[in-house]
Design a protein around this motif. Sequence first.
Motif, short mmCIF file in Angstrom:
data_model
loop_
_atom_site.label_atom_id
_atom_site.label_comp_id
_atom_site.label_asym_id
_atom_site.label_seq_id
_atom_site.Cartn_x
_atom_site.Cartn_y
_atom_site.Cartn_z
N THR A 29 0.92 -0.95 0.01
CA THR A 29 0.04 -0.03 0.07
C THR A 29 0.79 1.39 0.21
O THR A 29 1.99 1.14 -0.01
N ASP A 31 0.54 6.00 -0.39
CA ASP A 31 -0.35 7.05 -1.13
C ASP A 31 -0.29 7.10 -2.68
O ASP A 31 -0.88 7.94 -3.41
N SER A 51 -10.91 -3.74 2.64
CA SER A 51 -10.55 -2.60 3.49
C SER A 51 -10.42 -3.30 4.85
O SER A 51 -11.16 -4.18 5.22
N ALA A 53 -10.19 -0.59 7.25
CA ALA A 53 -10.49 0.43 7.98
C ALA A 53 -12.14 0.43 8.62
O ALA A 53 -12.85 -0.22 8.27
N GLN A 55 -14.82 3.31 10.41
CA GLN A 55 -15.17 4.74 10.46
C GLN A 55 -16.27 4.70 11.86
O GLN A 55 -17.45 4.21 11.58
N ILE A 80 -4.43 3.31 -0.27
CA ILE A 80 -4.03 4.23 0.80
C ILE A 80 -4.03 3.20 2.01
O ILE A 80 -4.84 2.46 2.35
N PRO A 81 -2.85 3.21 2.51
CA PRO A 81 -2.62 2.27 3.90
C PRO A 81 -3.88 2.55 4.89
O PRO A 81 -4.25 1.45 5.56
N ARG A 82 -4.31 3.80 5.24
CA ARG A 82 -5.23 3.77 6.27
C ARG A 82 -6.50 3.35 6.08
O ARG A 82 -7.41 2.90 6.71
N LEU A 83 -6.85 2.93 4.73
CA LEU A 83 -7.92 2.18 4.23
C LEU A 83 -7.64 0.75 4.11
O LEU A 83 -8.65 -0.07 4.29
N GLY A 90 0.65 -4.05 8.60
CA GLY A 90 0.50 -2.55 8.36
C GLY A 90 0.89 -2.23 6.81
O GLY A 90 0.97 -0.91 6.94
#
Length: 110
Positions: A29, A31, A51, A53, A55, A80-83, A90
């Motif tokens: 992953t 950006d 995914s 992530a 929310q 995107i890593p956060r998703l 990680g």
Amino acid sequence: MPLLAQQPISRAGLSPSYSAAVASTTVLTGDRAFLHVKNAAGAPMTVTVTSTATQDGQPVADLVVTVPATNGDKMIGPLIPRLFASLADGVSASITYSSTTSVTVASLVI
């Protein structure tokens, strides 16, 4: 799941190498990380990026992309890593394909 080697795109250009798709793979992953999928089969297929992530405590939906039949191709990302980054390592995202017949893929980063 095999990890696709990430290929950097440079100012000098890149002639990407494509691998035959298998039922599931992982990619790094980032950006600026993308997955390029080419479908030469006679039917559309889907690519699912899992995914990881949440929310407000609710899971974020997987990214599902349809790749058209015959000479269809899609650039998917940025991953995107956060998703999409695996909770285990990680850095990698899990990718599955609804069909692998005549499907090739490349992991790219700009």
